[in-house]
Design an enzyme around this catalytic site. Sequence first.
Site, short mmCIF file in Angstrom:
data_model
loop_
_atom_site.label_atom_id
_atom_site.label_comp_id
_atom_site.label_asym_id
_atom_site.label_seq_id
_atom_site.Cartn_x
_atom_site.Cartn_y
_atom_site.Cartn_z
N HIS A 1 -19.44 -5.03 -10.32
CA HIS A 1 -20.54 -5.59 -10.95
C HIS A 1 -20.85 -5.82 -12.56
CE1 HIS A 1 -24.17 -5.47 -8.75
NE2 HIS A 1 -24.91 -4.96 -9.56
N GLU A 2 -21.47 -4.44 -13.18
CA GLU A 2 -22.09 -4.74 -14.51
C GLU A 2 -21.23 -5.83 -15.35
OE1 GLU A 2 -24.33 -3.30 -14.62
OE2 GLU A 2 -24.52 -1.98 -13.04
N HIS B 1 -23.35 -8.42 -14.73
CA HIS B 1 -24.06 -8.83 -15.55
C HIS B 1 -23.78 -9.28 -16.54
CE1 HIS B 1 -27.29 -7.29 -12.18
NE2 HIS B 1 -26.82 -6.36 -12.77
N HIS C 1 -23.23 -13.21 -16.92
CA HIS C 1 -24.81 -13.41 -17.46
C HIS C 1 -25.48 -13.86 -18.85
CE1 HIS C 1 -28.03 -14.17 -13.71
NE2 HIS C 1 -28.30 -15.28 -14.83
#
Length: 725
Positions: free
Chosen positions: A508-509, A512, A515
């Site tokens: 998940h991280e 980020h 991104h």
Amino acid sequence: MRKSLIAVAIGAALTVAACSDKEATQQVADTAQTEQAQSAEFNQNNPFYAESTLPYHAPDFSKIKFEHYKPAFEAGMAEHAEEIAAIANNSEAPTFENTIVAMERSGALLGRVSSVFYNVAGSNGNDDTRALQGELAPKMAAHRDNIMLNPDLFARVKAVYDNRAGLEGEALRLTEDTYKGFVRAGAELSEDAKAQIREINSEISSLTTEFQRNLMNLAKENMVVVEDKAQLAGLSEAEIKQLAEAATAAGHDGKYAISITNTTRQPILASLENRELRQRVWEASAYRGTGNTATDNRPLVKRLAELRAEKAQLLGYDNWGKYVLETSMAGTPEAAQKMLRDLVPAVVSNVEAEQAEIQAMIDAEGGDFEVQPWDWAYYAEKVRAEKYALDAEEVKKYFEFNRVVEDGVFFAMNQLFGITFDQRDDIPTYGDNIRVYEVKDVDGETLGLFYGDWFTRDGKRGGAWMSSFVSQSNLLDQKPVILNNQNIKKAAEGPTFLSFDEVSTMFHEMGHGLHGMFSDVMYPSLAGTSVSRDYVEFPSTFQEDWMLNEKVLNNFAKHYETGEPMPKELLDKVMAAKNFNMGYDTLEYIASALLDFEYHTLTPEAAASIEDVAAFEAAALERNGVAVDAVPPRYKSTFFAHVFAGGYSAGYYAYMWSEILAADAFKYMQEQGGLTLENGQKFRDTILSKGNSKDPMQQYIDFRGQEPTGEALLERRGLTTPKID
């Protein structure tokens, strides 16, 4: 004017007297002179004086000392104020270049020191950093307000906005966002109203900083100290050793210390056999900040709800939620609340079924009690083991930390995007057990640097998050320097094993992180994760599901001793069990998200009338149909950091909103061939590289060809059965 720079001071300001337009402009110049005088000790010996000479301007932590921060902040605010005054007082007619772009170029020094200090304070903080945070909060808030409420500057921004017909693409998007930001900050208000906004901003900034500081204190105050090792039955010897070391570090030699993590539910509850100790641990978690120890967050909760309601009303909105969500994908609190409430019946139904299974297990073992919150995780694991014959500890042996990072997360990102991670041991860091990687594109060109700070340490705030030391910008010729944080407990000796959730969080991280890493925009205010709260979690949640891709899982899920892949029988059990307890997981989240809205859709009068935080919370949960005794909210009011210390006030719903996008996008990608460079490139081109340079829904449509539906979300969470044509 970097958006990331301004964001660190959001919601705060100092009180000043109402003044005329000319007086306000002069005030900025006077402030600059005063702060310049205060920063006389700032000179070339300060490592923030100029850009770092390390690769990609990464912070040089071999030179940075605590005493460098304050003078750099003071000099940075002074320098930035001078730059803003020059823009506001420019005698030339306002243009996009001499106003909007000039603001984008301003604040370099303040941006450098802010990005380092606030990251270090969150990842490796101490009493000194927390004290300085408290001192800086009102100053940074005042600095922001001196910019956003400057009438001469706003007049120029408005002039560019009114004549935006000749602008297009990023220039148009930036102009519209900048103008909207000034209006939403109060630039069009009367001088009296601006003064009130400054007062409110100042107090909000101080209180949110205090709330975060209190959470650190509460972690110490609510540590559960155990004297008898026998009470720790159910834990491994390695885990017990970790608790003994934690106790020694806290001054409790010969004892065992259980630290409280950020959520209501505590991971250790799944293993502890001793019911009395489970209750102690749960109560230490659930009641922290309620006055049961020296630190009481209840007054802060009430006051922050009141202040936000007052600010929203001054700005012309019915409540804080309407103000916050105006610029979100959801648009209104009502839309977000409906999304959550529509899920409640199905979720509660799943919870009731889960609870019945757990109660049956308790009864079967001769337990003469009804399941309580401190029992759920322990007996849920027993149900899981019986239902799927799955041993969570056995699964962990296939999730060794280094393999998860290199053969799991990095491998998946290579397969999808063609990127590689080369470790850089020559770049200094701010703490122990931090790794730095140079990220290279599919063609071998460097994208930027990635810092992995995955292990817990004293002074690190709870949870997991992504941030950056340097944001991408083509205007400033900046490559990104990205930071991922997690709170994995490193084994005292030997390999560190991860839980299923910890592995998922790492993916998940990284979402980020990419991104920010893949951002390819001109202006820093539009870069990377500078999107609305209910869109920013989409690219990260999307990456979670690659963990269970067969090719990825087979590459990293190998036994730590033999190197053998996870047996198919065990893998099948993992896949079958992955949505187990999803009713509980979903309800505790929805309860918190709806509680967030209950606080942030109040009028000032209603917020001021809150007498008892616990009673307000209980009534709010009951009103929304999510008051289930055995399933408390993921975050209770007094330690709800996302909304009372972080930037998610009236925005905690964003995780579920983003998950709708993520589930729909992942399902679509599977239909297009799954884990391929072609699919990854399309996702990168339409989503990850765009930052906030384009409307989020249009980005999604560019990728998917249509707006998302919620069907894939229910399938992802196992709350419905996929239709078969």
